[in-house]
Design an enzyme around this catalytic site. Structure first.
Site, mmCIF file in Angstrom:
data_model
loop_
_atom_site.group_PDB
_atom_site.id
_atom_site.type_symbol
_atom_site.label_atom_id
_atom_site.label_comp_id
_atom_site.label_asym_id
_atom_site.label_seq_id
_atom_site.Cartn_x
_atom_site.Cartn_y
_atom_site.Cartn_z
ATOM 1 N N SER A 114 54.563 -86.933 -34.080
ATOM 2 C CA SER A 114 53.370 -87.517 -34.026
ATOM 3 C C SER A 114 52.487 -86.823 -35.182
ATOM 4 O O SER A 114 52.428 -85.746 -35.369
ATOM 5 C CB SER A 114 52.435 -86.955 -32.709
ATOM 6 N N MET A 173 52.615 -91.275 -20.411
ATOM 7 C CA MET A 173 51.940 -90.096 -21.045
ATOM 8 C C MET A 173 52.160 -88.960 -20.124
ATOM 9 O O MET A 173 52.367 -88.861 -18.897
ATOM 10 C CB MET A 173 50.103 -90.142 -20.796
ATOM 11 N N HIS A 190 49.934 -95.644 -31.449
ATOM 12 C CA HIS A 190 49.621 -95.589 -30.097
ATOM 13 C C HIS A 190 47.985 -95.705 -30.200
ATOM 14 O O HIS A 190 47.278 -94.756 -30.625
ATOM 15 C CB HIS A 190 50.036 -94.188 -29.750
ATOM 16 N N GLY A 220 44.520 -87.561 -25.801
ATOM 17 C CA GLY A 220 43.087 -86.924 -26.598
ATOM 18 C C GLY A 220 43.315 -85.940 -27.440
ATOM 19 O O GLY A 220 42.882 -85.802 -28.451
ATOM 20 N N PHE A 221 44.180 -85.026 -27.107
ATOM 21 C CA PHE A 221 44.867 -83.976 -27.987
ATOM 22 C C PHE A 221 45.969 -83.352 -28.239
ATOM 23 O O PHE A 221 47.012 -83.946 -27.139
ATOM 24 C CB PHE A 221 43.925 -82.741 -27.501
ATOM 25 N N GLY A 222 46.702 -83.005 -29.218
ATOM 26 C CA GLY A 222 48.123 -82.634 -29.343
ATOM 27 C C GLY A 222 47.922 -81.073 -28.746
ATOM 28 O O GLY A 222 46.961 -80.541 -28.481
ATOM 29 N N GLY A 223 49.391 -80.488 -28.569
ATOM 30 C CA GLY A 223 49.485 -79.132 -28.190
ATOM 31 C C GLY A 223 49.007 -78.795 -26.664
ATOM 32 O O GLY A 223 48.913 -77.810 -26.396
ATOM 33 N N MET A 266 44.616 -95.323 -28.519
ATOM 34 C CA MET A 266 43.860 -94.909 -27.328
ATOM 35 C C MET A 266 42.298 -95.325 -27.808
ATOM 36 O O MET A 266 41.437 -94.429 -28.231
ATOM 37 C CB MET A 266 43.941 -93.201 -27.398
ATOM 38 N N GLY A 293 54.699 -83.730 -31.576
ATOM 39 C CA GLY A 293 53.651 -83.443 -32.508
ATOM 40 C C GLY A 293 53.809 -82.217 -33.061
ATOM 41 O O GLY A 293 54.519 -81.811 -33.941
ATOM 42 N N MET A 338 42.564 -92.653 -31.987
ATOM 43 C CA MET A 338 41.611 -92.219 -31.029
ATOM 44 C C MET A 338 40.202 -92.976 -31.454
ATOM 45 O O MET A 338 39.583 -92.409 -32.525
ATOM 46 C CB MET A 338 41.705 -90.881 -30.632
ATOM 47 N N HIS A 355 54.921 -91.745 -34.980
ATOM 48 C CA HIS A 355 54.216 -91.948 -33.977
ATOM 49 C C HIS A 355 52.660 -91.752 -34.680
ATOM 50 O O HIS A 355 52.201 -90.751 -34.827
ATOM 51 C CB HIS A 355 54.349 -91.216 -32.703
ATOM 52 N N ASP A 408 48.614 -91.584 -33.774
ATOM 53 C CA ASP A 408 47.746 -91.571 -32.431
ATOM 54 C C ASP A 408 46.340 -91.830 -32.875
ATOM 55 O O ASP A 408 45.546 -91.064 -33.716
ATOM 56 C CB ASP A 408 47.502 -90.022 -31.836
ATOM 57 N N ASP A 429 55.365 -88.814 -24.083
ATOM 58 C CA ASP A 429 54.377 -88.391 -25.133
ATOM 59 C C ASP A 429 53.525 -87.378 -24.402
ATOM 60 O O ASP A 429 52.657 -87.572 -23.699
ATOM 61 C CB ASP A 429 53.496 -89.689 -25.622
ATOM 62 N N GLY A 430 53.584 -86.045 -25.062
ATOM 63 C CA GLY A 430 52.562 -85.080 -24.689
ATOM 64 C C GLY A 430 53.499 -83.929 -24.461
ATOM 65 O O GLY A 430 54.290 -83.861 -23.252
ATOM 66 N N GLY A 431 53.218 -82.851 -25.149
ATOM 67 C CA GLY A 431 54.086 -81.474 -24.749
ATOM 68 C C GLY A 431 55.576 -81.219 -24.645
ATOM 69 O O GLY A 431 56.259 -80.646 -24.104
HETATM 70 C C1 DX5 Z 1 48.150 -87.192 -27.268
HETATM 71 C C2 DX5 Z 1 48.876 -87.901 -28.265
HETATM 72 C C3 DX5 Z 1 50.124 -87.449 -28.508
HETATM 73 C C4 DX5 Z 1 50.146 -86.018 -29.291
HETATM 74 C C5 DX5 Z 1 51.468 -85.102 -28.917
HETATM 75 O O1 DX5 Z 1 46.868 -87.780 -26.756
HETATM 76 O O2 DX5 Z 1 48.990 -89.197 -27.830
HETATM 77 O O3 DX5 Z 1 51.068 -88.104 -29.273
HETATM 78 O O4 DX5 Z 1 49.882 -85.916 -30.641
HETATM 79 O O5 DX5 Z 1 51.325 -84.005 -29.527
HETATM 80 P P1 DX5 Z 1 52.082 -82.707 -28.899
HETATM 81 O O6 DX5 Z 1 53.568 -83.065 -29.103
HETATM 82 O O7 DX5 Z 1 51.720 -81.453 -29.706
HETATM 83 O O8 DX5 Z 1 51.827 -82.618 -27.468
HETATM 84 ZN ZN ZN Z 2 50.648 -90.564 -28.600
#
Ligand code: DX5
Ligand code: ZN
Length: 216
Positions: free
Chosen positions: A6, A135, A64, A140-143, A66, A195, A35, A31, A33, A173-175
């Site tokens: 990501s 999801m 993606h 909304g956020f990475g990490g 959002m 990401g 937003m 990927h 993102d 997607d996510g974590g």
């Molecule tokens: C969250 C995004 C994800 C995010 C993943 O809203 O859609 O794509 O960047 O990041 P990680 O892998 O750090 O959870």
């Molecule tokens: Zn994403």
């Protein structure tokens, strides 16, 4: 398992180099993102940034969205170089019309479901979709931390698709990282977005190789 790093977690002061780094590290796609600060409580980048990024790699761009009204921007993202465009089933756009628009630009369409949205919401559109994105965090956020309880949706989607003679790709997607990817592959996920797990790793090539091995 295909790995989609990501872009959200890249160093944006050297976006081009970061893409070349992912290409060399054998990512399967990138990927991206998008937003809008309305559909989700964060703002990232739009089509102009993707257009600037496009020349740095031949890897497919998995965009993606959002955003609240994806249908208004499909043309922009298609022209910027998206290969896949996914948008949320919870957005305000007419879903069938937005899928049609994506296809009219020869881009592959996908629908995304947030953690509280049932898998069955994508079933009416399954014949027209290239991909469904499940999801595994609130968008909304990475990490953020991986929500393993989302994984049964993968089988629900795959089973429904097969029942109507379709073999659809499912992305999560996510974590997703070395600790969680094996659960994704056991659940039938085809593409894992990562990401922080890839961009923040000391060696991206090693991180991707490890994810592929653990997710085999
Ligand atoms: C969250 C995004 C994800 C995010 C993943 O809203 O859609 O794509 O960047 O990041 P990680 O892998 O750090 O959870
Ligand atoms: Zn994403």
């Amino acid at each position: 398992m295909q790995i989609a790093p990501s872009f959200l977690s890249c160093d944006f002061s050297k976006m081009g180099e970061e893409l070349i780094r992912m290409d060399k590290a054998k990512a399967d796609m990138i990927h991206l993102d998008v937003m809008d600060g309305h559909f989700v409580p964060n703002i990232t980048f739009g089509a102009p940034v993707i257009k600037w990024a496009r020349p740095y790699t031949k890897l497919p761009f998995d965009v993606h969205l959002m955003i609240s009204e994806p249908h208004k921007y499909i043309e922009d993202f298609a022209k910027a170089g998206a290969d896949i465009i996914t948008f949320h089933v919870e957005s305000d756009s007419d879903i069938a019309e937005t899928i049609r628009l994506i296809k009219s630009h020869s881009v592959k369409p996908g629908l995304v479901i947030k953690p509280n949205t049932p898998a069955s919401t994508v079933f009416p559109y399954i014949n027209d979709l290239y991909m469904v994105l499940v999801m595994t965090v609130e968008p909304g956020f990475g990490g953020q931390s991986f929500m393993a309880d989302m994984l049964p949706k993968v089988k629900e989607i795959k089973d429904f698709a097969r029942s109507v003679g379709r073999d659809i790709l499912v992305e999560a997607d996510g974590g997703i990282n070395a600790e969680t990817i094996a659960q994704c592959s056991a659940a039938g996920v085809d593409i894992s977005v990562s990401g922080t797990g890839v961009f923040k790793a000391p060696d991206a090539a090693q991180a991707i190789a490890e994810l592929k091995q653990l997710g085999a």
